[in-house]
Structure formats: C-alpha cells, structure tokens
Design a protein around this motif. Sequence first.
Motif, PDB file in Angstrom:
ATOM      1  N   TYR A  25       0.861  -1.188   0.000  1.00 55.35           N
ATOM      2  CA  TYR A  25       0.000   0.000   0.000  1.00 55.35           C
ATOM      3  C   TYR A  25       0.890   1.229   0.000  1.00 55.35           C
ATOM      4  CZ  TYR A  25       0.864  -0.123   5.050  1.00 55.35           C
ATOM      5  OH  TYR A  25       1.453  -0.150   6.287  1.00 55.35           O
ATOM      6  N   TYR A  27       1.807   3.920   1.816  1.00 54.95           N
ATOM      7  CA  TYR A  27       2.816   4.306   2.800  1.00 54.95           C
ATOM      8  C   TYR A  27       3.897   3.238   2.909  1.00 54.95           C
ATOM      9  CZ  TYR A  27       4.552   6.671   6.960  1.00 54.95           C
ATOM     10  OH  TYR A  27       5.324   7.360   7.853  1.00 54.95           O
ATOM     11  N   ARG A  31       7.900   3.760   2.610  1.00 54.31           N
ATOM     12  CA  ARG A  31       8.881   3.246   3.574  1.00 54.31           C
ATOM     13  C   ARG A  31       9.946   2.401   2.885  1.00 54.31           C
ATOM     14  NH1 ARG A  31       4.810   1.236   7.195  1.00 54.31           N
ATOM     15  NH2 ARG A  31       4.205   2.793   8.738  1.00 54.31           N
ATOM     16  N   GLY A  42       9.261  12.106  -1.542  1.00 51.27           N
ATOM     17  CA  GLY A  42       8.117  12.707  -0.854  1.00 51.27           C
ATOM     18  C   GLY A  42       6.916  11.776  -0.856  1.00 51.27           C
ATOM     19  N   ASP A  43       6.184  11.789   0.257  1.00 50.24           N
ATOM     20  CA  ASP A  43       5.002  10.918   0.357  1.00 50.24           C
ATOM     21  C   ASP A  43       4.047  11.160  -0.805  1.00 50.24           C
ATOM     22  OD1 ASP A  43       6.119  11.641   3.025  1.00 50.24           O
ATOM     23  OD2 ASP A  43       4.731  10.065   3.677  1.00 50.24           O
ATOM     24  N   ALA A  44       3.743  12.425  -1.012  1.00 48.84           N
ATOM     25  CA  ALA A  44       2.737  12.754  -2.020  1.00 48.84           C
ATOM     26  C   ALA A  44       3.214  12.342  -3.416  1.00 48.84           C
ATOM     27  CB  ALA A  44       2.438  14.247  -1.986  1.00 48.84           C
ATOM     28  N   SER A  45       4.533  12.457  -3.660  1.00 47.42           N
ATOM     29  CA  SER A  45       5.062  12.066  -4.969  1.00 47.42           C
ATOM     30  C   SER A  45       4.840  10.582  -5.212  1.00 47.42           C
ATOM     31  CB  SER A  45       6.560  12.368  -5.059  1.00 47.42           C
ATOM     32  OG  SER A  45       6.769  13.746  -4.936  1.00 47.42           O
ATOM     33  N   TYR A  47       2.534   8.678  -3.807  1.00 44.33           N
ATOM     34  CA  TYR A  47       1.101   8.414  -4.016  1.00 44.33           C
ATOM     35  C   TYR A  47       0.674   8.834  -5.418  1.00 44.33           C
ATOM     36  CZ  TYR A  47       0.144   6.898   0.710  1.00 44.33           C
ATOM     37  OH  TYR A  47       0.121   6.181   1.860  1.00 44.33           O
ATOM     38  N   GLY A  48       1.193   9.970  -5.852  1.00 43.23           N
ATOM     39  CA  GLY A  48       0.862  10.430  -7.203  1.00 43.23           C
ATOM     40  C   GLY A  48       1.378   9.471  -8.261  1.00 43.23           C
ATOM     41  N   THR A  49       2.585   8.982  -8.040  1.00 40.37           N
ATOM     42  CA  THR A  49       3.173   8.038  -8.994  1.00 40.37           C
ATOM     43  C   THR A  49       2.357   6.744  -9.053  1.00 40.37           C
ATOM     44  OG1 THR A  49       5.344   8.955  -8.524  1.00 40.37           O
ATOM     45  CG2 THR A  49       5.283   6.794  -9.587  1.00 40.37           C
ATOM     46  N   ARG A  51      -0.783   6.465  -8.518  1.00 40.17           N
ATOM     47  CA  ARG A  51      -2.006   6.740  -9.257  1.00 40.17           C
ATOM     48  C   ARG A  51      -1.729   6.754 -10.760  1.00 40.17           C
ATOM     49  NH1 ARG A  51      -5.690   4.732  -7.576  1.00 40.17           N
ATOM     50  NH2 ARG A  51      -6.828   5.659  -9.295  1.00 40.17           N
ATOM     51  N   HIS A  71      -9.349   1.092   5.563  1.00 45.05           N
ATOM     52  CA  HIS A  71      -8.824  -0.038   4.795  1.00 45.05           C
ATOM     53  C   HIS A  71      -7.624   0.420   3.967  1.00 45.05           C
ATOM     54  CE1 HIS A  71     -12.816  -2.427   4.894  1.00 45.05           C
ATOM     55  NE2 HIS A  71     -12.391  -2.047   6.079  1.00 45.05           N
ATOM     56  N   ARG A  72      -6.759  -0.538   3.677  1.00 45.08           N
ATOM     57  CA  ARG A  72      -5.579  -0.198   2.897  1.00 45.08           C
ATOM     58  C   ARG A  72      -5.747  -0.687   1.476  1.00 45.08           C
ATOM     59  NH1 ARG A  72      -1.519  -2.045   7.593  1.00 45.08           N
ATOM     60  NH2 ARG A  72      -1.285  -0.018   8.590  1.00 45.08           N
ATOM     61  N   LYS A  73      -5.394   0.182   0.559  1.00 43.79           N
ATOM     62  CA  LYS A  73      -5.470  -0.207  -0.847  1.00 43.79           C
ATOM     63  C   LYS A  73      -4.078  -0.652  -1.291  1.00 43.79           C
ATOM     64  CE  LYS A  73      -6.552   2.805  -4.000  1.00 43.79           C
ATOM     65  NZ  LYS A  73      -7.462   3.841  -4.474  1.00 43.79           N
ATOM     66  N   TYR A  75      -1.382  -2.085  -3.946  1.00 42.11           N
ATOM     67  CA  TYR A  75      -1.101  -2.079  -5.380  1.00 42.11           C
ATOM     68  C   TYR A  75      -0.206  -3.257  -5.699  1.00 42.11           C
ATOM     69  CZ  TYR A  75      -2.979   2.650  -5.591  1.00 42.11           C
ATOM     70  OH  TYR A  75      -3.804   3.744  -5.521  1.00 42.11           O
TER      71      TYR A  75
ATOM     72  N   ASP B  33      -6.412   6.293  -0.796  1.00 46.06           N
ATOM     73  CA  ASP B  33      -4.994   6.124  -0.443  1.00 46.06           C
ATOM     74  C   ASP B  33      -4.616   7.051   0.704  1.00 46.06           C
ATOM     75  OD1 ASP B  33      -4.330   4.230  -2.327  1.00 46.06           O
ATOM     76  OD2 ASP B  33      -3.798   5.706  -3.858  1.00 46.06           O
ATOM     77  N   ALA B  36      -5.826   6.477   4.432  1.00 48.06           N
ATOM     78  CA  ALA B  36      -5.052   5.451   5.131  1.00 48.06           C
ATOM     79  C   ALA B  36      -3.677   6.005   5.507  1.00 48.06           C
ATOM     80  CB  ALA B  36      -4.909   4.217   4.246  1.00 48.06           C
ATOM     81  N   HIS B  37      -3.097   6.755   4.578  1.00 46.06           N
ATOM     82  CA  HIS B  37      -1.757   7.291   4.794  1.00 46.06           C
ATOM     83  C   HIS B  37      -1.734   8.259   5.977  1.00 46.06           C
ATOM     84  CE1 HIS B  37       1.636  10.059   3.131  1.00 46.06           C
ATOM     85  NE2 HIS B  37       2.104   9.210   4.028  1.00 46.06           N
ATOM     86  N   TYR B  61       0.712  19.175  -0.314  1.00 45.40           N
ATOM     87  CA  TYR B  61       0.614  17.730  -0.529  1.00 45.40           C
ATOM     88  C   TYR B  61      -0.131  17.473  -1.843  1.00 45.40           C
ATOM     89  CZ  TYR B  61      -0.289  12.782   0.700  1.00 45.40           C
ATOM     90  OH  TYR B  61      -0.341  11.421   0.709  1.00 45.40           O
ATOM     91  N   GLU B  64       1.944  18.416  -4.915  1.00 46.68           N
ATOM     92  CA  GLU B  64       3.022  17.453  -5.201  1.00 46.68           C
ATOM     93  C   GLU B  64       2.435  16.178  -5.814  1.00 46.68           C
ATOM     94  OE1 GLU B  64       5.491  16.592  -1.799  1.00 46.68           O
ATOM     95  OE2 GLU B  64       6.291  14.773  -2.729  1.00 46.68           O
ATOM     96  N   LEU B  65       1.307  15.758  -5.265  1.00 46.71           N
ATOM     97  CA  LEU B  65       0.668  14.550  -5.768  1.00 46.71           C
ATOM     98  C   LEU B  65       0.179  14.744  -7.201  1.00 46.71           C
ATOM     99  CD1 LEU B  65      -1.568  12.228  -3.728  1.00 46.71           C
ATOM    100  CD2 LEU B  65      -2.335  12.870  -5.985  1.00 46.71           C
ATOM    101  N   ALA B  68       3.123  14.498  -9.582  1.00 40.71           N
ATOM    102  CA  ALA B  68       3.620  13.133  -9.746  1.00 40.71           C
ATOM    103  C   ALA B  68       2.623  12.284 -10.511  1.00 40.71           C
ATOM    104  CB  ALA B  68       3.905  12.512  -8.380  1.00 40.71           C
ATOM    105  N   ALA B  69       1.345  12.566 -10.308  1.00 40.57           N
ATOM    106  CA  ALA B  69       0.326  11.757 -10.957  1.00 40.57           C
ATOM    107  C   ALA B  69       0.074  12.207 -12.382  1.00 40.57           C
ATOM    108  CB  ALA B  69      -0.971  11.804 -10.155  1.00 40.57           C
TER     109      ALA B  69
END
Lengths: 108, 375
Positions: A25, A27, A31, A42-45, A47-49, A51, A71-73, A75, B33, B36-37, B61, B64-65, B68-69
């Motif tokens: 998932y 996060y 990690r 970066g966290d958001a990067s 998550y964006g990637t 997606r 719930h955790r999604k 991938y 996503d 949960a994060h 946030y 940045e997302l 990247a997306a």
Amino acid sequence: MDTSQLLKGVLDLAVLAVLRKDDGYGYDVVRRLRAGGLNGVGDASVYGTLRRLYNAGMLTSYVVPSEEGPHRKYYSINETGRARLAESRETWRSFASTLDGLLEEVAA
Amino acid sequence: MNTQALGVEHYLAGMRAALDDLPPNEVAEIMEDTEAHVAELSTELGEDETLEQRLGTPEQYAQELRQAAGYPSRTERLPVTTKKQMLTRPRAAAWGLVAATGITVLAGAAALREPAVLLLPAVILVLSLALVNDRGPVQQEIMNLPETIRLKQWLTPEAGTPAERAITYLKSLQPAWWLVRAGLLGLGAVLLAGRDLLGFLAIAAVAVVSVFAGPRAKVDRRWLWFSLPASALAVGLLFQVIDVTAGQLGYNASRSSYSGPVMQTYENIYVYDENNKLLTNVTLYDQDGQPINAPRSYSSCGRGDGTDPDPVIPANRYPRPVIDYQNGTCYTVAPTVTAPSSASSSSPSTTGTPPSSSGSATPSSVPPTSVSPSK
C-alpha cells in the motif's frame, strides 16, 4: 546537486521495482523506497506516482481491511508493469553507463 | 488523540478541497490512499508534531501529488469528463445488489415453503454483478457513488463516540456471524431436504460457499454480491423458523385451552327410569325435533321379505339392537345391556343395580329381539 530533481524522472522505475518484489500500500511503498536509500522521496510524490502507474494500466489494486483505521489499498504490478519495468531498467542502465562514461572523461 | 483525529479530518478536508477540480472518481481513489496514509502517519507523530510538519500543508501535498500523478495543476480546470448520468452501470449494479438483498430477506422467509422464489433475487444478483464484474475487486466507481459515500460516512462515526464503539464491536462479531450464517443456511437446507431436492442443494451450496465469502468480500468487493444476499437469506430463514416455531407453540396453547362443542356420536344409549329399570324403545329427539344421534336409518339385517318383523329401525331409538355377523350370517340381536357400572352409581336412585351385562336380559317389548338369520 538536488536529488529530488533526478528522482522525478526515475520514480516510476523505483516504484515498479519495489512492487516487483511484493505488493504494497502507499505508505508501505514510501517506507520501502526510503529503506532502499531514497531518503528524499516525498510521500505525495509516491502516491501520485502510484495513481499514474495505476491509470496507465501497469498496476492493479485491491483492498485489505485494517484492524485499526481505514482499509488499505494495496497495489500490485501486472504484466504490463513488469514489461515496463524491464524496458525502463535497460534504458536506465544504458543512460547511467553513458553518463558514467562522460563523467570518467571529465575525471581523467 | 482526539485533537489528532480532528487534525486528520481537517487535513483530509483540505486535500479534498485542493483536488476538487479533478474527476470525482479519481479524487475518491486518491482520498482512499490518502486517508489510510494520513491516519497511519498520525499515529507515528510525536507529542508536538503536526501533520503539516510531516507532509506540508494539504495544498502542498495535493500539488506534489498532482505533479507526480500527471494531473494538471489546480489553476487549469480539467474538461468536465464526469458523466452526470443518473443511471450508470455501477449505480444500477449497486442498487441491484441492495434490491436483491432486500428481496432475499422476504424470499428467505418463504423459502422453506417455496424455494423457487429465491430465483428472483438470484437473477437480479447475476445481472447486477455482470454489469460491474469487469471493474475489478475494488469496485471504485460504486465506492464513489454519492450514496455509497454517505453510507460510508454514516458507518464511520467520529472516533470515541458510542456509535463508533458499537460499530467497532459489531465489526468484531463479523467472523462469528459468518459461522452463524452458515449454520442457519445449513438448517434451512436440512429443513428442505426430502421435500425439495433442488432447493436443498442450492441452499446447502450457499451455506458452504458463505463460509468463504465473508473473508473474501473483504479483499474482493465482488464477493459482496454473494455475501450480502447470503446474510439476507439466513435472516429470512431465521424469521421463518421463528414464525413456524411460534405458530406451533401458539397452536398447541390454543388446543390445550380451547374446548369446542364436542361432536361425539354414541354407539348406544341406555335409559333408566327412577326405579333403575332399563327403558327400551325410547326414541330421542332434540329441541328442534331432530332425531338425536341419528345420521342415518339403522337397518337391520332383514331385507323386508317378511321374515324380519321390523327391518328398518329408527336410529334414534335406544337401546339400539346389535347387529352381529357370524359366519357370514347377519343377526340382529336385541341390545345387550352392557351399561357401564358408573351409570348405576351416578343414577339418582340406587335402589338397584342396572342389569349386568348379560345377553339374555332382553325385555320382551323390544321388537327387534328376534334373531333372524339372513344373508
């Protein structure tokens, strides 16, 4: 040199490589990238990637219930993703060796 | 803890606002996503640490997302690609599931009488799942329906409230319910066995598969098309079993307390006068002049050929003669006085005892005393 600029171009490759080993998932992927040495990611990067790769059809997702919290999604990489990973790895290697060669000349 | 929960909500609200120009489906995916994060991150935060310190502002946030997306940045609005259609396939499928589940409760309550009624919800389920089966295990489009989001919000109250604790507790009972459900379905199948083989096989199969369907549905939401109606069927069967049991209890109770008019026909009646003398040739009528206890004429053996002095005896004349067959021959025997002994003790005058049972005690006045052998 700011590695975050470099990272942008290869984050796809890094995320696919991490998911190649195991489903994860968001996060969790963050990690594992940091544990692998990409501290600046970066966290958001990430998550964006995820997606973007998902929308490009390289990943599939499924939901796993969590004892606490939402719930955790998860991938997971699919065949398209694996093919892209193999292809990108070749590109990266030849690019890296080219750049290495250039840097060697400078050092010499 | 509570302030952290508030912080999470605030942060997520900020994210949603910063993404609200994107297609709703995509926003919902991202938020799934991110929720949960952020929830997980908030548990790692130190005493004075805030989400903003770890992740930047919600707007940062989101920005940045988006980069990247590969989404356009906030200023450029996406062309509106979201369909404003009311009846989309996910929506039809979701409501089909809801309808089939509802119908299954009702059908389940009738399933033991007529298992074929289960075909209706089964058909609806197959059709509605066929609409969205290719959309994958997450069924994101259904999760993004406004009605689904409302339901989800309703089912996830603020942490720490009694409602939240109740829901958490009920959730912890889920595996137990899966077993109870399988048990109820198995009971339904057993009750059907022997009466309806197809119904038995169908419900037994649902019972077996339902054990696996519960946990599977947590990972692959398409299993909900099996798991929810299976629960509904179990509830319906439970209703029916309760109904049947209560009905039987009620029936028994009413039987024990209710005593209706006793419609009893006597084989014979012996009438004694005050001197305890057996009266013969007594003809009984009720208040309407109807012969008592005489649904039919009482035919003796005679065939009216003259050998029998009284071939047809009114059936309300007592004591009745006894018709006896011996060796294929019919005898009309004078009534043997076999009055039960209690008749004597209850008779008002006990100066004597009624004649004991002896076939010979035959008053001469009884017409059908003649033993008339006939065929």
